[in-house]
Design an enzyme around this catalytic site. Sequence first.
Site, PDB file in Angstrom:
ATOM      1  N   THR A 158       0.875  -1.186   0.000  1.00  0.00           N
ATOM      2  CA  THR A 158       0.000   0.000   0.000  1.00  0.00           C
ATOM      3  C   THR A 158       0.909   1.233   0.000  1.00  0.00           C
ATOM      4  OG1 THR A 158      -0.241  -0.161   2.398  1.00  0.00           O
ATOM      5  CG2 THR A 158      -1.982  -1.140   1.055  1.00  0.00           C
ATOM      6  N   THR A 195      -1.300  -1.386   7.449  1.00  0.00           N
ATOM      7  CA  THR A 195      -1.490  -2.674   8.088  1.00  0.00           C
ATOM      8  C   THR A 195      -0.301  -3.584   7.839  1.00  0.00           C
ATOM      9  OG1 THR A 195      -3.864  -2.622   7.934  1.00  0.00           O
ATOM     10  CG2 THR A 195      -2.854  -4.786   7.792  1.00  0.00           C
ATOM     11  N   GLU A 279       6.449   4.878   7.286  1.00  0.00           N
ATOM     12  CA  GLU A 279       6.044   6.046   6.505  1.00  0.00           C
ATOM     13  C   GLU A 279       6.930   7.248   6.833  1.00  0.00           C
ATOM     14  OE1 GLU A 279       1.423   4.941   5.653  1.00  0.00           O
ATOM     15  OE2 GLU A 279       1.938   5.783   7.597  1.00  0.00           O
ATOM     16  N   ASN A 402       0.355  11.017   5.683  1.00  0.00           N
ATOM     17  CA  ASN A 402      -0.873  10.679   6.395  1.00  0.00           C
ATOM     18  C   ASN A 402      -1.884  11.811   6.448  1.00  0.00           C
ATOM     19  OD1 ASN A 402      -0.633   7.882   7.283  1.00  0.00           O
ATOM     20  ND2 ASN A 402       1.303   8.650   8.092  1.00  0.00           N
TER      21      ASN A 402
END
Lengths: 407, 407
Positions: A158, A195, A279, A402
């Site tokens: 992702t 996840t 991230e 984010n």
Amino acid sequence: MSTEISPLAPKSDPVLPPIAGVRIETAEAGIKYKGRTDLMVMVFDRPAEVAGVFTTSKCPSAPVDLCRANLPGGSARIVVVNSGNANAFTGAKGAKATADTAGAAAAAAGCAPSEVFLASTGVIGEPLDAAKFSGLLGDMVKSAVSDRWADAARAIMTTDTYPKVATRTFEIAGASCTINGIAKGAGMIAPDMATMLSFIVTDAPIAANVLQAALSDHVGSTFNAVTVDSDTSTSDTVLLFSTGGAQITETSDPQLAGFREALRSLMEELSLKIVRDGEGARKQVEVLVTGAASDEAAGRIARSIANSPLVKTAVAGEDANWGRVVMAVGKAGEEADRDRLAIWFGDVRVAVDGERDPDYSEAEASAVMKRDEITIRADIGLGSGQARVWTCDLTKAYVEINGDYRS
Amino acid sequence: MSTEISPLAPKSDPVLPPIAGVRIETAEAGIKYKGRTDLMVMVFDRPAEVAGVFTTSKCPSAPVDLCRANLPGGSARIVVVNSGNANAFTGAKGAKATADTAGAAAAAAGCAPSEVFLASTGVIGEPLDAAKFSGLLGDMVKSAVSDRWADAARAIMTTDTYPKVATRTFEIAGASCTINGIAKGAGMIAPDMATMLSFIVTDAPIAANVLQAALSDHVGSTFNAVTVDSDTSTSDTVLLFSTGGAQITETSDPQLAGFREALRSLMEELSLKIVRDGEGARKQVEVLVTGAASDEAAGRIARSIANSPLVKTAVAGEDANWGRVVMAVGKAGEEADRDRLAIWFGDVRVAVDGERDPDYSEAEASAVMKRDEITIRADIGLGSGQARVWTCDLTKAYVEINGDYRS
């Protein structure tokens, strides 16, 4: 979405060898992403032994519910994983989507729905349209081949900036065995689009109960020892399969030593690949806590340090700000004595006996902070409890990824 | 250091009236900052009644140790607060610095060292050179005046971008009384340079034990209900003084109603001023949890939402990403039933019965997210437990402030 590859990405990836009994296929189902694969199937032509561990979230995704329901059967014939939509917090529609997918997968593989395992990763709360891919499963099962591990790792990504693969060989009773694993991140304790999923397969002849014991033993020091941002996904899933039959049925079997170490080491490699792709991460941080009252206390203190936004921003700023480590030890709620605490950045002791090390060199500590792999050690000075946790720094890129993600 | 004032700063500040019995002075001691005040004294010419609450950190600062030791005496003559250095994790040197400061302050005020209260805020782990300011205290006590509240609020700032002041009036037995408070942030759960400090003074004739009960009652729903980044300072301190004598000695005295509400409301105003000045904050976020199994469970769920980096970055990005609220409810570890959960942004219900609200309008939810004050409500659907917590968004400016701070 991130387009820039993490500076901590591996320079090269191992080539994962085929494992007898498992075939893989990927496809572009168009669930959310354009121009990339987002669907992966693993097919076991004979039933594989299976073990699993899942998120501790009280609001797990529909696929986690399905895996939990099917796991006691101990037998797997097909795994279906999609990226782009987590099928989490999707209510009755979500349960119907997993039932439909399980039905289509069972038909494609010629097995019972209870031998199907599913995972979904992506946005939470959006209904998943299983019709987008359930029609593809029949052809995918037919065309699946044994050497598609790297493609599989790419299809489940992702916000990951690189695929995560690892392989090991080991011996059982004189026979050479292989174990392959893939994962996506970025964290067991992780966000909705990050996840943690991992799928591991070995050709060793190990029964499901033994797989489960080994997986449960090692998950604490590997996948559960990485934290990117302290957030726990609804969907975290690790599944471990064996295609070699169920000959070894006793967890105490001495023949298992090689397998257990190969599994642990492979899980550690995948865990580090996840944290290095956290991230916005620019630095890998190992947090070691020693001298705590117990291993459990050490674990909570280590997590308090690793999850502290202030520690993580200091690392991002290459600032040897050990005061923030003191703060994080203090807020953990575990027994601590300010005046016995010692702290190291790398091999530079910055604080001892409750104050700055008299021999502390700002230049040496700053040099450590400029590295891309940093160890922060806190010795609590009370007992022999210890723990290790891995994390990454907290950068502006994390906020950017984010803050912009869903829209 | 931040130079840009928070966009959430108050448009104007109340003018705090003098309170009989307390005088204030500030000075430039040059502890760390240049060209600004960094030292504040409050002098009580007659002993004031005093109450306090402090950080829960297991590694508290040396001034917190001193306040805790002096608090049981219940009597205060002088408060000395410095900014720029927290005197935390400074070992024996830190204890000597507080002892020296307390000695100098006691000499200046003509009182016992046990009537001195200290607070320090700033970098952790650097020795505090008390000689920089202990020589100033004598003159400061002499020149202190009663109308210097705004100056006091400025002298204790660290990364704060505006001073935090509040005032109320109330009646006790027909007499009008005043309560003034100042605070600095940015969070009870807060970083090293953003320790939460607050000093509150009333002229009401209330004994120390009654002050303590009222302070302890209201701290949970005010100062302890704000969180900027989940980090707990070594130095958080709230002190409440009365200069009117100790006539009211019973916590059940019905005359206290006005005082209690004035105190609660003043503490709430200061708390909101702290959270609105959270490092890098661009939005104030109220998190309301209803329908939990208990108030305690609601509090833990509310904190899980308010501390989630993913929720906070979504707010920064003005993204109505309620999937992350589901995630945060799920990871809180409290009883939750996915299929009973409902979530609102402002007055827009985005999810109900475990899935997206059928009447959900992305446009309406996005309009809420563009405001600078946002309420996120989660109804757990299980009981009547509720809690409210305030936080702010997580922006790139937070990372910038905290990545660059110490150096």
